[in-house]
Design a protein around this motif. Structure first.
Motif, PDB file in Angstrom:
ATOM      1  N   ARG A   1       0.597  -1.315  -0.151  1.00  0.00           N
ATOM      2  CA  ARG A   1      -0.257  -0.086  -0.275  1.00  0.00           C
ATOM      3  C   ARG A   1       0.424   1.143   0.223  1.00  0.00           C
ATOM      4  NH1 ARG A   1      -3.981  -0.098   4.721  1.00  0.00           N
ATOM      5  NH2 ARG A   1      -2.783  -0.858   5.303  1.00  0.00           N
ATOM      6  N   LEU A   2       1.946   1.071   0.477  1.00  0.00           N
ATOM      7  CA  LEU A   2       2.980   1.717   0.279  1.00  0.00           C
ATOM      8  C   LEU A   2       3.513   2.768  -0.475  1.00  0.00           C
ATOM      9  CD1 LEU A   2       3.839   1.362   4.438  1.00  0.00           C
ATOM     10  CD2 LEU A   2       3.108   3.818   3.443  1.00  0.00           C
ATOM     11  N   PRO A   3       4.573   3.258  -1.010  1.00  0.00           N
ATOM     12  CA  PRO A   3       5.150   4.102  -2.166  1.00  0.00           C
ATOM     13  C   PRO A   3       6.638   3.222  -1.650  1.00  0.00           C
ATOM     14  CG  PRO A   3       5.041   6.047  -0.883  1.00  0.00           C
ATOM     15  CD  PRO A   3       3.844   5.281  -0.782  1.00  0.00           C
ATOM     16  N   ASN A   4       7.377   2.730  -3.036  1.00  0.00           N
ATOM     17  CA  ASN A   4       8.732   2.658  -2.256  1.00  0.00           C
ATOM     18  C   ASN A   4       9.403   1.367  -1.434  1.00  0.00           C
ATOM     19  OD1 ASN A   4       8.712   4.774  -3.803  1.00  0.00           O
ATOM     20  ND2 ASN A   4      10.150   6.217  -2.333  1.00  0.00           N
ATOM     21  N   GLN A   5       8.000   0.484  -1.712  1.00  0.00           N
ATOM     22  CA  GLN A   5       8.715  -0.584  -1.107  1.00  0.00           C
ATOM     23  C   GLN A   5       9.030  -1.375  -2.367  1.00  0.00           C
ATOM     24  OE1 GLN A   5       5.732  -2.971   0.425  1.00  0.00           O
ATOM     25  NE2 GLN A   5       4.403  -1.670   1.628  1.00  0.00           N
ATOM     26  N   LEU A   6      10.243  -1.742  -1.332  1.00  0.00           N
ATOM     27  CA  LEU A   6      11.405  -2.998  -1.733  1.00  0.00           C
ATOM     28  C   LEU A   6      11.767  -3.965  -0.890  1.00  0.00           C
ATOM     29  CD1 LEU A   6      14.266   0.139  -2.229  1.00  0.00           C
ATOM     30  CD2 LEU A   6      12.720  -0.672  -4.082  1.00  0.00           C
ATOM     31  N   CYS A   7      12.197  -5.129  -1.505  1.00  0.00           N
ATOM     32  CA  CYS A   7      12.634  -6.361  -0.882  1.00  0.00           C
ATOM     33  C   CYS A   7      13.985  -6.038  -0.610  1.00  0.00           C
ATOM     34  CB  CYS A   7      12.171  -7.700  -1.575  1.00  0.00           C
ATOM     35  SG  CYS A   7      10.402  -7.877  -1.598  1.00  0.00           S
ATOM     36  N   ALA A   8      14.515  -6.894   0.471  1.00  0.00           N
ATOM     37  CA  ALA A   8      15.816  -7.128   0.675  1.00  0.00           C
ATOM     38  C   ALA A   8      16.382  -8.099   1.947  1.00  0.00           C
ATOM     39  CB  ALA A   8      16.607  -5.495   1.500  1.00  0.00           C
ATOM     40  N   THR A   9      17.545  -8.405   1.506  1.00  0.00           N
ATOM     41  CA  THR A   9      17.914  -9.724   2.872  1.00  0.00           C
ATOM     42  C   THR A   9      18.478  -8.748   3.938  1.00  0.00           C
ATOM     43  OG1 THR A   9      18.203 -10.532   0.751  1.00  0.00           O
ATOM     44  CG2 THR A   9      18.866 -11.652   2.535  1.00  0.00           C
ATOM     45  N   VAL A  10      18.454  -9.294   4.975  1.00  0.00           N
ATOM     46  CA  VAL A  10      19.494  -8.939   6.210  1.00  0.00           C
ATOM     47  C   VAL A  10      20.572  -9.866   5.950  1.00  0.00           C
ATOM     48  CG1 VAL A  10      19.903  -8.990   8.865  1.00  0.00           C
ATOM     49  CG2 VAL A  10      17.119  -8.786   7.281  1.00  0.00           C
ATOM     50  N   GLN A  11      21.846  -8.884   6.320  1.00  0.00           N
ATOM     51  CA  GLN A  11      22.598  -9.508   6.123  1.00  0.00           C
ATOM     52  C   GLN A  11      23.732  -9.741   6.912  1.00  0.00           C
ATOM     53  OE1 GLN A  11      26.003  -7.657   4.022  1.00  0.00           O
ATOM     54  NE2 GLN A  11      26.429  -8.664   3.001  1.00  0.00           N
ATOM     55  N   GLU A  12      23.557  -8.345   8.462  1.00  0.00           N
ATOM     56  CA  GLU A  12      24.906  -8.743   9.102  1.00  0.00           C
ATOM     57  C   GLU A  12      23.236  -7.395   9.956  1.00  0.00           C
ATOM     58  OE1 GLU A  12      28.844  -7.074  10.315  1.00  0.00           O
ATOM     59  OE2 GLU A  12      27.636  -6.266   9.196  1.00  0.00           O
ATOM     60  N   ALA A  13      23.580  -8.273  11.680  1.00  0.00           N
ATOM     61  CA  ALA A  13      22.807  -7.097  12.298  1.00  0.00           C
ATOM     62  C   ALA A  13      23.459  -6.296  13.533  1.00  0.00           C
ATOM     63  CB  ALA A  13      21.909  -8.235  13.030  1.00  0.00           C
ATOM     64  N   ILE A  14      23.971  -5.178  13.570  1.00  0.00           N
ATOM     65  CA  ILE A  14      24.431  -5.065  15.316  1.00  0.00           C
ATOM     66  C   ILE A  14      24.156  -3.969  16.101  1.00  0.00           C
ATOM     67  CG2 ILE A  14      26.446  -3.545  15.698  1.00  0.00           C
ATOM     68  CD1 ILE A  14      27.534  -3.539  11.915  1.00  0.00           C
ATOM     69  N   TYR A  15      23.610  -4.614  16.805  1.00  0.00           N
ATOM     70  CA  TYR A  15      23.421  -4.326  18.277  1.00  0.00           C
ATOM     71  C   TYR A  15      24.034  -3.135  19.139  1.00  0.00           C
ATOM     72  CZ  TYR A  15      21.381  -4.487  23.246  1.00  0.00           C
ATOM     73  OH  TYR A  15      21.203  -3.881  24.496  1.00  0.00           O
ATOM     74  N   ALA A  16      23.661  -1.905  19.498  1.00  0.00           N
ATOM     75  CA  ALA A  16      24.682  -1.158  19.400  1.00  0.00           C
ATOM     76  C   ALA A  16      23.543  -0.491  21.030  1.00  0.00           C
ATOM     77  CB  ALA A  16      24.534  -0.080  18.433  1.00  0.00           C
ATOM     78  N   GLY A  17      23.368  -1.089  21.227  1.00  0.00           N
ATOM     79  CA  GLY A  17      22.396  -0.690  23.349  1.00  0.00           C
ATOM     80  C   GLY A  17      20.607  -0.009  22.927  1.00  0.00           C
ATOM     81  N   THR A  18      21.250   1.240  22.548  1.00  0.00           N
ATOM     82  CA  THR A  18      20.288   1.713  22.194  1.00  0.00           C
ATOM     83  C   THR A  18      18.896   1.629  20.971  1.00  0.00           C
ATOM     84  OG1 THR A  18      20.912   3.675  21.159  1.00  0.00           O
ATOM     85  CG2 THR A  18      20.328   3.483  23.576  1.00  0.00           C
ATOM     86  N   HIS A  19      19.968   1.103  19.989  1.00  0.00           N
ATOM     87  CA  HIS A  19      19.270   0.465  18.779  1.00  0.00           C
ATOM     88  C   HIS A  19      19.760  -0.685  18.002  1.00  0.00           C
ATOM     89  CE1 HIS A  19      22.501   3.644  17.554  1.00  0.00           C
ATOM     90  NE2 HIS A  19      22.747   2.398  16.773  1.00  0.00           N
ATOM     91  N   THR A  20      19.463  -0.958  16.704  1.00  0.00           N
ATOM     92  CA  THR A  20      20.834  -1.772  16.168  1.00  0.00           C
ATOM     93  C   THR A  20      20.652  -1.930  14.542  1.00  0.00           C
ATOM     94  OG1 THR A  20      19.707  -3.817  17.399  1.00  0.00           O
ATOM     95  CG2 THR A  20      20.160  -4.266  15.555  1.00  0.00           C
TER      96      THR A  20
ATOM     97  N   HIS B   1      10.388   0.920   3.372  1.00  0.00           N
ATOM     98  CA  HIS B   1       9.521   1.686   3.337  1.00  0.00           C
ATOM     99  C   HIS B   1      10.950   2.439   2.813  1.00  0.00           C
ATOM    100  CE1 HIS B   1       7.178   4.679   2.122  1.00  0.00           C
ATOM    101  NE2 HIS B   1       7.032   4.846   3.263  1.00  0.00           N
ATOM    102  N   LEU B   2      10.759   3.343   1.636  1.00  0.00           N
ATOM    103  CA  LEU B   2      11.944   4.105   1.682  1.00  0.00           C
ATOM    104  C   LEU B   2      10.548   5.726   1.650  1.00  0.00           C
ATOM    105  CD1 LEU B   2      14.176   3.091  -0.803  1.00  0.00           C
ATOM    106  CD2 LEU B   2      14.499   2.389   1.461  1.00  0.00           C
ATOM    107  N   PRO B   3      10.430   5.955   3.149  1.00  0.00           N
ATOM    108  CA  PRO B   3       9.570   7.722   2.485  1.00  0.00           C
ATOM    109  C   PRO B   3       9.873   8.557   2.000  1.00  0.00           C
ATOM    110  CG  PRO B   3       9.864   7.271   5.052  1.00  0.00           C
ATOM    111  CD  PRO B   3      11.112   6.328   4.499  1.00  0.00           C
ATOM    112  N   PRO B   4       9.275   9.122   0.720  1.00  0.00           N
ATOM    113  CA  PRO B   4       9.947  10.204  -0.403  1.00  0.00           C
ATOM    114  C   PRO B   4       9.845  11.688   0.694  1.00  0.00           C
ATOM    115  CG  PRO B   4       7.736   8.980  -0.959  1.00  0.00           C
ATOM    116  CD  PRO B   4       8.146   8.385   0.442  1.00  0.00           C
ATOM    117  N   ASP B   5       9.770  11.338   1.946  1.00  0.00           N
ATOM    118  CA  ASP B   5       9.995  12.453   2.036  1.00  0.00           C
ATOM    119  C   ASP B   5      11.338  12.362   2.278  1.00  0.00           C
ATOM    120  OD1 ASP B   5       6.855  14.006   2.089  1.00  0.00           O
ATOM    121  OD2 ASP B   5       6.712  13.865   3.393  1.00  0.00           O
ATOM    122  N   HIS B   6      12.016  11.389   2.438  1.00  0.00           N
ATOM    123  CA  HIS B   6      13.488  11.548   3.201  1.00  0.00           C
ATOM    124  C   HIS B   6      14.462  11.055   2.385  1.00  0.00           C
ATOM    125  CE1 HIS B   6      11.991  12.170   7.480  1.00  0.00           C
ATOM    126  NE2 HIS B   6      11.263  11.440   7.557  1.00  0.00           N
TER     127      HIS B   6
END
Lengths: 347, 272
Positions: A285-304, A337-342
């Motif tokens: 339903r949202l514009p700019n939708q893409l498929c991707a594969t997770v390659q790496e997840a780096i945990y940084a406390g407040t975010h990943t 989703h890549l919001p067009p505004d950003h």
């Protein structure tokens, strides 16, 4: 109150060009940060405004009037050096009162003003100490008081926080901000730390190799960077090469909608900050939708921080909450989703 | 407390040894100066007299005029050498320029080349310009052995000097003179004292150069002293030696604290 203008300012040291055609206005009563990697010429500009260096060409104006004929000691543009430079043979009080003594102010008046200014930087009653009896943070504050006591027309701070520990840095930053607001003093800060510039300044001038790359309020550098170099300096990592036609950009991973913007049609690089890339359910339903594969997840406390691969070789980084990141393991397919505004095109 | 005592004791001993080592040689001089008869087997003089001291302070001995000449020359040499050495030391210590090594070598050359060799040639020139037989000529020729030490000490202090302090003072409103007076001078003051001490003492002890250029007209204490040494009157020579040493010793004591301690202007001397 003083507005400082640099007009086509250049400075050469022998064969080396330290500053090249820099034009910048530091508005009256605001903090302007000169930001850039070390050796980009920002301290040279500060010393030129102070009068310690003479520009090779160009002009420096205070309130529309060239100050180049005025020697440094008469400009009242006070510089606070990076390593605070308190005179070791003078007491703290004598250091703070130095500028007034040079102006021939009466000793009793100096004493009273010194106490006032030491209180202002939250060091009351330390006038009789020696500089080497104080901590690094206290010395930096004494240096600030010594500059403020002469009521400078322009306050020039060279890396005011770089010699301090992280927690002292926060304290000093707040002190500089609150004093600057209270005194409404035109201030120019030199720093190599983009976070420091963003937190401290009303306006930032970003420099690379002696040239001004972009001037504007801090948010501009995140939302509308002018070049890829500027975007990278502010931590942007996602760049998609494409062809812009109106509000659509054709890229290797598909055509993307962007918000209306002044960049000319043609080849562009799209950038989007990692914190603006969203993980969404696959509903289309949202514009700019893409498929991707997770390659790496780096945990940084407040975010990943998730590193993703789109299509054959397009890499993207996104920041998400650690709890959201738990649902996507390495190797799983996700929808973005890549919001067009950003999405911001770079020439 | 005990730890302080332990570290203090060897220091006190060493200090005592230095004081004894410096002052002991003066004892025989003092005894000689007041002796009347002091022959071989006796440990102390057989009879005492103030004859030598009376002579030294009598007008015909010309000691007072020699003292005056020595002081005048040494003070002028000290002032001139600092006036020249200050900018030279600053340039050598602080700035990079072409031919710096050559300049440094030339300034130090008088400490390697025998001064007398140079002075012989200079003598001829000084005669031409009327600089012999007067104080000015003697002062100028004393600068040859003095300047290397003054420049060396001052370039040493300027090598560790941060000119940003002057820039800081300038943006705070200090004029060129105020920057020198309130920033440069207090920073280099200890080194200036040591350089002055060296200049004074080296000038004070010049003999050959004074004799050559002064031509017997500028009779300083060393010139007078040597004439008495050759005359063989031990009592007068001893008294004169003490008069000769006293001002230099006083000057040394007044400036000694700049030779040591944290503010030491000579690297390596450490804290006494």
């Amino acid at each position: 109150m003083t507005k400082v203008e640099l007009q086509q300012l250049s400075k050469q040291f022998g064969e080396v060009t330290a500053v090249s055609h820099v034009s910048l206005t530091a508005p009256d009563g605001r903090i302007t940060a000169l930001l850039g990697p070390s050796g980009c010429g920002k301290t040279t500009i500060l010393k030129t405004i102070a009068g310690l260096l003479t520009p090779s060409s160009g002009d420096v104006l205070f309130n529309g009037r060239s100050i180049l004929p005025i020697p440094a000691e008469k400009r009242n543009a006070v510089m606070v050096f990076q390593n605070h430079l308190l005179f070791p043979y003078l007491s703290v009080g004598e250091n703070v009162g130095f500028g007034l003594k040079m102006r021939g102010v009466e000793a009793a008046v100096i004493r009273q003003k010194v106490e006032e200014h030491l209180a202002m930087v939250q060091l009351p009653g330390l006038a009789n100490r020696r500089p080497n009896e104080l901590s690094g943070g206290q010395q930096q504050r004494v240096a600030l008081a010594r500059a403020l006591i002469v009521e400078p027309t322009v306050l020039l701070l060279d890396e005011p926080l770089s010699n301090l520990d992280a927690h002292l840095r926060e304290e000093m930053r707040q002190l500089i901000r609150s004093l600057q607001r209270a005194l409404n003093m035109t201030t120019i800060v030199v720093t190599h730390d983009q976070e420091e510039a963003v937190l401290l300044a009303d306006q930032i001038g970003l420099m690379f190799d002696g040239k001004l790359a972009q001037v504007g309020p801090p948010s501009d550098f995140y939302e509308r960077p002018s070049t890829r170099q500027v975007a990278s300096f502010f931590g942007a990592t996602n760049f998609l090469v494409g062809e812009k036609r109106g509000n659509v950009v054709e890229t290797a991973v598909g055509s993307l909608q962007i918000a209306p913007n002044p960049i000319a049609d043609g080849p562009v690089q799209l950038t989007i900050r990692p914190e603006h890339v969203q993980l969404v359910p696959a509903d289309g339903r949202l514009p700019n939708q893409l498929c991707a594969t997770v390659q790496e997840a780096i945990y940084a406390g407040t975010h990943t921080r998730l590193r993703l691969i789109l299509g054959s070789d397009t890499a993207l980084t996104l920041l998400t909450s650690p709890s959201a990141a738990k649902t996507v393991g390495v190797g799983t397919a996700v929808h973005l989703h890549l919001p067009p505004d950003h999405l911001w095109p770079l020439p | 407390m005990t730890r302080i005592k332990q570290t203090l004791q060897p220091r006190t001993l060493i200090l005592a040894a230095i004081v004894v080592g410096v002052l002991l040689p003066f004892v025989p001089l003092l005894l000689w100066s007041v002796s009347f008869r002091w022959l071989y087997p006796s440990v102390l003089p057989e009879s005492l007299s103030l004859r030598a001291w009376q002579y030294v302070f009598s007008p015909r001995a010309e000691v007072l005029s020699a003292l005056g000449y020595s002081t005048l020359v040494a003070l002028l040499v000290t002032a001139l050498s600092i006036l020249i050495g200050l900018p030279a030391g600053r340039a050598l210590g602080l700035y990079k320029f072409r031919g710096k090594t050559a300049v440094r070598f030339l300034i130090l050359a008088p400490t390697i080349v025998p001064t007398l060799a140079a002075a012989m040639g200079i003598h001829v020139l000084f005669i031409r310009y009327g600089l012999v037989d007067n104080v000015l000529g003697v002062v100028l020729v004393h600068l040859i052995p003095v300047l290397p030490y003054v420049v060396l000490i001052l370039s040493g202090v300027f090598a560790n000097y941060n000119p940003d302090f002057e820039a800081q003072a300038q943006t705070l409103g200090a004029s060129a003179w105020q920057r020198f007076r309130h920033v440069t001078l207090p920073t280099i003051f200890p080194a200036l004292m040591v350089a002055g001490l060296f200049a004074f003492i080296i000038s004070w002890s010049q003999y050959i150069l004074t004799l050559l250029i002064g031509g017997g007209q500028v009779v300083t204490l060393p010139v007078l002293l040597f004439s008495f040494v050759s005359s063989g009157d031990n009592a007068i020579t001893a008294a004169l030696s003490l008069v000769f040493i006293a001002p230099a010793l006083l000057f040394l004591l007044a400036t000694a604290r700049y030779l040591s301690g944290n503010q030491a202007s000579l690297g390596g001397f450490g804290k006494l």
